[in-house]
Design a protein around this motif. Structure first.
Motif, PDB file in Angstrom:
ATOM      1  N   GLN A 172       0.807  -1.224   0.000  1.00 33.77           N
ATOM      2  CA  GLN A 172       0.000   0.000   0.000  1.00 33.77           C
ATOM      3  C   GLN A 172       0.841   1.275   0.000  1.00 33.77           C
ATOM      4  OE1 GLN A 172      -2.526  -1.845   3.311  1.00 33.77           O
ATOM      5  NE2 GLN A 172      -4.011  -0.591   2.251  1.00 33.77           N
ATOM      6  N   HIS A 200       0.860  -9.476   4.344  1.00 36.19           N
ATOM      7  CA  HIS A 200      -0.245  -8.516   4.380  1.00 36.19           C
ATOM      8  C   HIS A 200      -0.840  -8.436   2.965  1.00 36.19           C
ATOM      9  CE1 HIS A 200      -2.045  -4.873   6.589  1.00 36.19           C
ATOM     10  NE2 HIS A 200      -2.708  -4.988   5.452  1.00 36.19           N
ATOM     11  N   ASN A 236      -1.876 -11.112   8.038  1.00 41.41           N
ATOM     12  CA  ASN A 236      -2.897 -10.085   8.251  1.00 41.41           C
ATOM     13  C   ASN A 236      -4.255 -10.547   7.727  1.00 41.41           C
ATOM     14  OD1 ASN A 236      -3.710  -7.185   8.784  1.00 41.41           O
ATOM     15  ND2 ASN A 236      -4.253  -7.362   6.617  1.00 41.41           N
ATOM     16  N   GLU A 237      -5.242 -10.467   8.561  1.00 43.84           N
ATOM     17  CA  GLU A 237      -6.646 -10.687   8.190  1.00 43.84           C
ATOM     18  C   GLU A 237      -6.864 -11.866   7.233  1.00 43.84           C
ATOM     19  OE1 GLU A 237      -8.246  -6.974   6.773  1.00 43.84           O
ATOM     20  OE2 GLU A 237      -8.316  -6.156   8.790  1.00 43.84           O
ATOM     21  N   GLU A 254      -4.979  -2.426  13.987  1.00 45.60           N
ATOM     22  CA  GLU A 254      -5.552  -1.445  13.043  1.00 45.60           C
ATOM     23  C   GLU A 254      -6.873  -0.910  13.567  1.00 45.60           C
ATOM     24  OE1 GLU A 254      -6.141  -2.644   8.938  1.00 45.60           O
ATOM     25  OE2 GLU A 254      -4.267  -3.773   8.947  1.00 45.60           O
ATOM     26  N   GLU A 290      -5.561   1.727  -1.350  1.00 50.91           N
ATOM     27  CA  GLU A 290      -6.552   0.964  -0.589  1.00 50.91           C
ATOM     28  C   GLU A 290      -7.112  -0.193  -1.436  1.00 50.91           C
ATOM     29  OE1 GLU A 290      -7.354   0.702   2.481  1.00 50.91           O
ATOM     30  OE2 GLU A 290      -9.130  -0.519   2.193  1.00 50.91           O
TER      31      GLU A 290
END
Ligand code: GAL
Length: 448
Positions: free
Chosen positions: A58, A148, A192-193, A363, A408
């Motif tokens: 990002q 990520h 991540n997630e 986050e 994003e």
């Protein structure tokens, strides 16, 4: 006969009613009168860690990975130079110091280190190592995320996380990074997630590889859990002092109509999948009916990413439908389209505490180009966090998403999440009013 049907219907109705009363009590959806809360009365422990988070794809720019291939194939906005952070990181780290932060979460880009299978580049790892030194010299704790959302294109071509045979490649990469940095980096996020990655990439088709298959989604979720636990156990065996977790996106699923059994069924099912799967894996070592070797208790902290709740009607995201955000009448919509619901942060903290390890907020933030909502968003969430800590929840850090505006994902550059505004024409950054608020608040807390 009629009597029997009537008795049966009455019994069924009573069961459904009792079930709904139970659910309404067990899963409340509080909404506070924010005008009545004193948002300035916050108090954090002296050793609390204050930070921001970013992710390589990002901000860094100039990458070639699964995402750049996807951006090109879908004709979407290209990440391109992003924030040119790979070149400008020293200047960007000065911004961390200017905000008075003492922790920084960032991710390592695997595609830089191993651009082709087995062809390792030493230069980029040295650069990351320099970043770590620089952070430490500023008194900032580095928290490193190993995955990520992005990875090398060759690994994507082999099927990435959808093929269990690929997991050793990922473990090898993590081992290499850990070997180079673990003398100075002590806090690690493996992935991540994972649920966002698998559902957006394999169910909703909005992230690479753009698939729409529920079976693949479940497979990817399981393989990511396997990958996490393998990395956890390996890194832990090499350095007992490494504190290792993953960042879990906690989205709350609230029934649109709290008296509708169908809405309850949909929201509980989504919660069971989205929030429950990884919790069950850590608590019981099982996910969707499979044993995951070494998964049980493979966690030193839980990273909590909290953004919103999802008001859930009969609509369930499936292989054919798109995401659709609803909001309550009293809720403000963020630029992303979903509502600001700070009250849910407390519920997310309660959920995260059930993992039985300390919580790091990895986050929390808002897309708000005009910076008109962000100050209130920040204050509400920090107030909720401060109250939770006062009530005994073991939360060690808060990482604002994000340091600066950045790429994003599927939304491209349209969503602006930064405490610093980025002018992509000349790569200048300017501190937003919300950034000043965060800076002053941290200063006041650390001075106490
Ligand atoms: C998270 C993700 C971040 C960032 C953020 C804002 O899901 O981990 O990379 O994009 O959302 O939407």
């Amino acid at each position: 006969m009629i009597e029997a049907v009537a008795t049966f219907s009455l019994a069924l109705l009573s069961v459904v009613l009792i079930w709904m009363i139970y659910l309404r009590r067990a899963h409340p959806e509080p909404h506070l009168d924010w005008g009545r809360q004193d948002l300035d009365s916050i108090k954090f422990p002296e050793n609390f860690h204050w930070g921001v988070a970013t992710a390589a794809h990002q901000v860094e720019g100039g990458l070639r990975n699964n995402w750049t291939a996807f951006e090109e194939s879908k004709d979407m906005e290209l990440s391109g130079d992003a924030c040119d952070h790979w070149r400008l990181w020293e200047q960007d780290f000065q911004m961390l110091s200017d905000l008075g932060l003492n922790t920084y979460r960032f991710s390592i880009e695997w595609s830089r280190l191993e651009p082709e299978e087995g062809a390792w580049e030493e230069g980029p790892l040295k650069e990351y190592s320099k970043m770590v030194d620089d952070l430490i010299s500023r008194g900032i704790r580095p928290m490193v995320t190993l995955h990520h959302f992005s990875h090398p294109h060759w690994w994507e071509d082999k099927g990435g996380f959808s093929n269990a045979e690929n997991i050793p490649d990922f473990v090898r990469y993590c081992d290499r990074v850990h070997a180079a940095l673990s003398d100075r980096v002590k806090v690690w996020c493996t992935i991540n997630e994972p649920v966002v990655f698998s559902s957006m990439g394999y169910a909703l088709g909005q992230f690479p590889p753009g698939k729409r298959s529920i079976t693949q989604t479940v497979l990817v979720m399981k393989n990511m859990m396997v990958a996490h636990s393998k990395v956890y156990n390996l890194l832990k065996s090499k350095d007992k002092d490494s504190s290792i977790g993953f960042a879990k996106n906690v989205t709350l699923f609230d029934p649109t109509n709290r008296w509708s059994p169908l809405d309850w069924a949909a929201s509980r099912l989504l919660d069971w999948i989205w929030n429950g799967a990884w919790q069950r894996a850590i608590q019981k070592g099982r996910m969707f009916g499979s044993n995951i070797d070494g998964a049980k208790s493979s966690l030193d902290f839980i990273g909590l990413n909290y953004y919103t709740h999802f008001v859930t009607g009969l609509f369930v995201p499936t292989a054919t439908s798109e995401l659709d955000f609803q909001k309550r009448d009293n809720e403000v919509e963020t630029d992303f389209g979903y509502p600001m619901y700070a009250e849910g942060f407390r519920r997310a903290i309660e959920y995260a505490s059930a993992f039985g390890v300390p919580i790091e907020v990895t986050e929390n933030g808002v897309a708000d180009a005009s910076d008109s909502l962000r100050p209130e968003h920040l204050k509400r969430h920090l107030w909720i966090l401060s109250e939770a800590i006062k009530d005994g929840y073991d939360v060690r850090s808060f990482h604002y998403w994000s340091l600066m505006d950045n790429f994003e994902w599927a939304e491209g550059y349209s969503m602006r999440f930064g405490l610093y505004e980025v002018n992509y024409e000349d790569q200048s950054r300017s501190l937003r009013q919300s950034g000043e608020i965060y800076r002053d608040l941290i200063k006041a807390q650390l001075k106490r």
